[in-house]
Design an enzyme around this catalytic site. Structure first.
Site, PDB file in Angstrom:
ATOM      1  CB  SER A 119      -0.952  -0.047   1.209  1.00  0.00           C
ATOM      2  OG  SER A 119      -1.946   0.930   1.122  1.00  0.00           O
ATOM      3  CG  HIS A 142      -4.555  -1.669  -2.059  1.00  0.00           C
ATOM      4  ND1 HIS A 142      -5.215  -0.584  -1.540  1.00  0.00           N
ATOM      5  CD2 HIS A 142      -3.670  -2.049  -1.109  1.00  0.00           C
ATOM      6  CE1 HIS A 142      -4.766  -0.313  -0.337  1.00  0.00           C
ATOM      7  NE2 HIS A 142      -3.820  -1.181  -0.052  1.00  0.00           N
TER       8      HIS A 142
END
Length: 235
Positions: A119, A142
């Site tokens: 992330s 993501h």
């Protein structure tokens, strides 16, 4: 200096070093034959932002890291920075703040992904002058998520897009990939069972243009010392 005073001074220095390692995951590497003084910075667990992480969580506190990076830049005795990464991600603003600080340092910097840098950990992995990842290490890319109440209005989605652009823009600027490719990886719905995104393991992260090289601590330290010796940030 009396022998007793010298002994107490060494003991205090060692105690301070141990406390800094235990509390912040930071230490000075200086017992090498090249006599290079390197700051080791660990970014682990959750990247904590303005709100404290639960007590049972391992966390990296950005308000501890930022002053340490400023002190590193100001300390003429420290010659290079090695960043060890094993993070699940966390607060976007805190992660980007640390990444921007690392990217703006004038001294040689190297990162090493161990376990994972997920992330908002991806900008941190690419923020250094050169990056390594172990063979089993992972990057997870993501879409931006937000906790709490979200108003279902076009402005909310526009805000999400701007936050996402900040992240992909930084990654693209400090790696060998593009924002378009990053967005494709973010929106992939074939890899993760409960989410959109892409997970890259070891060499896949290198092939994608995010990480420079597959390697471990030996290669990372050797490369950083070489950069220090040559006086170059980019190698």
């Amino acid at each position: 200096m009396a022998e007793g005073d010298k002994s107490r001074r060494v003991k205090n220095m060692n105690q301070e070093k141990d406390e800094n390692l235990n509390e912040n995951g930071q230490m000075i590497l200086e017992e090498n034959k090249e006599k290079k003084k390197i700051l080791l910075l660990s970014i682990i667990g959750e990247i904590e932002g303005h709100e404290a992480a639960p007590n049972q969580n391992k966390a990296t506190k950005y308000d501890h890291v930022l002053p340490r990076l400023a002190a590193f830049e100001d300390d003429d005795g420290l010659e290079g920075l090695l960043v060890l990464l094993n993070t699940q991600g966390g607060d976007v603003d805190a992660g980007l703040a640390i990444a921007e600080m690392i990217a703006s340092l004038s001294k040689p910097t190297v990162s090493l992904v161990l376990g994972g840098s997920h992330s908002i950990g991806v900008p941190l992995a690419v923020s250094t002058d050169y990056s390594f990842i172990v063979e089993s290490g992972t990057l997870l890319i993501h879409p931006v998520r937000m906790g709490g109440m979200v108003i279902g209005a076009p402005q909310s989605y526009a805000y999400f897009k701007r936050v996402q652009d900040r992240i992909t823009g930084f990654i693209a600027e400090h790696s060998r990939t593009t924002q378009e490719k990053l967005e494709e990886m973010m929106m992939d719905n074939t890899e993760l069972t409960k989410d959109l995104g892409t997970i890259l393991v070891g060499k896949e992260a290198v092939d994608a243009g995010l990480i420079n090289e597959v390697g471990g601590i030996s290669q990372a330290l050797s490369h950083l010392k070489s950069m220090i010796k040559s006086g170059k940030q980019n190698s």
